[in-house]
Design a protein around this motif. Sequence first.
Motif, PDB file in Angstrom:
ATOM      1  N   GLN A 135      53.904 -57.419 109.680  1.00  0.00           N
ATOM      2  CA  GLN A 135      53.965 -56.046 108.738  1.00  0.00           C
ATOM      3  C   GLN A 135      54.797 -55.886 107.880  1.00  0.00           C
ATOM      4  OE1 GLN A 135      51.739 -53.554 108.986  1.00  0.00           O
ATOM      5  NE2 GLN A 135      50.493 -54.619 110.049  1.00  0.00           N
ATOM      6  N   SER A 136      54.353 -55.621 106.834  1.00  0.00           N
ATOM      7  CA  SER A 136      55.288 -55.220 105.613  1.00  0.00           C
ATOM      8  C   SER A 136      55.913 -53.761 105.269  1.00  0.00           C
ATOM      9  CB  SER A 136      54.728 -55.817 104.357  1.00  0.00           C
ATOM     10  OG  SER A 136      53.353 -54.890 104.098  1.00  0.00           O
ATOM     11  N   GLU A 137      55.260 -53.077 106.319  1.00  0.00           N
ATOM     12  CA  GLU A 137      55.769 -51.591 106.293  1.00  0.00           C
ATOM     13  C   GLU A 137      56.295 -51.457 107.663  1.00  0.00           C
ATOM     14  OE1 GLU A 137      52.166 -48.777 106.536  1.00  0.00           O
ATOM     15  OE2 GLU A 137      51.384 -50.646 105.778  1.00  0.00           O
ATOM     16  N   ASP A 138      57.021 -50.183 107.737  1.00  0.00           N
ATOM     17  CA  ASP A 138      57.564 -49.821 108.924  1.00  0.00           C
ATOM     18  C   ASP A 138      56.545 -49.641 110.007  1.00  0.00           C
ATOM     19  OD1 ASP A 138      60.182 -50.132 107.965  1.00  0.00           O
ATOM     20  OD2 ASP A 138      60.625 -47.807 107.858  1.00  0.00           O
ATOM     21  N   ILE A 139      56.519 -49.799 111.121  1.00  0.00           N
ATOM     22  CA  ILE A 139      55.534 -49.576 112.289  1.00  0.00           C
ATOM     23  C   ILE A 139      55.960 -48.160 112.870  1.00  0.00           C
ATOM     24  CG2 ILE A 139      54.777 -50.397 114.220  1.00  0.00           C
ATOM     25  CD1 ILE A 139      55.299 -53.350 113.395  1.00  0.00           C
ATOM     26  N   THR A 140      54.996 -47.260 112.415  1.00  0.00           N
ATOM     27  CA  THR A 140      55.307 -46.240 112.980  1.00  0.00           C
ATOM     28  C   THR A 140      54.137 -46.163 114.238  1.00  0.00           C
ATOM     29  OG1 THR A 140      53.042 -45.413 111.864  1.00  0.00           O
ATOM     30  CG2 THR A 140      55.311 -44.931 110.732  1.00  0.00           C
TER      31      THR A 140
ATOM     32  N   LEU B  31      50.679 -46.356 113.303  1.00  0.00           N
ATOM     33  CA  LEU B  31      50.469 -47.834 112.660  1.00  0.00           C
ATOM     34  C   LEU B  31      50.065 -48.582 114.099  1.00  0.00           C
ATOM     35  CD1 LEU B  31      49.499 -49.824 110.709  1.00  0.00           C
ATOM     36  CD2 LEU B  31      51.856 -50.320 110.199  1.00  0.00           C
TER      37      LEU B  31
ATOM     38  N   PRO C 277      61.684 -53.583 106.946  1.00  0.00           N
ATOM     39  CA  PRO C 277      61.302 -52.156 107.907  1.00  0.00           C
ATOM     40  C   PRO C 277      62.674 -52.109 108.514  1.00  0.00           C
ATOM     41  CG  PRO C 277      59.439 -53.891 107.803  1.00  0.00           C
ATOM     42  CD  PRO C 277      60.584 -54.465 106.897  1.00  0.00           C
TER      43      PRO C 277
ATOM     44  N   ASN D 116      62.532 -49.715 111.357  1.00  0.00           N
ATOM     45  CA  ASN D 116      62.283 -49.328 112.726  1.00  0.00           C
ATOM     46  C   ASN D 116      62.410 -50.114 113.972  1.00  0.00           C
ATOM     47  OD1 ASN D 116      59.711 -49.908 111.740  1.00  0.00           O
ATOM     48  ND2 ASN D 116      59.135 -48.464 112.887  1.00  0.00           N
TER      49      ASN D 116
END
Length: 86
Positions: free
Chosen positions: A45-50, A53, A1, A3
């Motif tokens: 979290q394995s994905e970028d935190i928008t 999200l 990630p 961000n």
Amino acid sequence: PGNLVILTDLAGGSVNQIAAKLMREIPFVLVTGVNFPLVLEMVYQSEDITPELAAQIVERAKAEMMCMNTLNAEAEDADLAEDDEL
């Protein structure tokens, strides 16, 4: 990630106020009023935190908050009701 996410404890606190001002200059997600379940979910979290999200994670963390006194009283009332039925 890749961000940036900033977590603060109090919306009215000085750290959050400064971070909110910085949002005008630097793109990042700011979440305030954090609790431990929220921190854990954010960290793992394995994905970028928008922002979207982050809002979902906040809603799940809110569900983890409860007043144990009330829960204990409700459980005791239920136990008494069961005893009355016997």
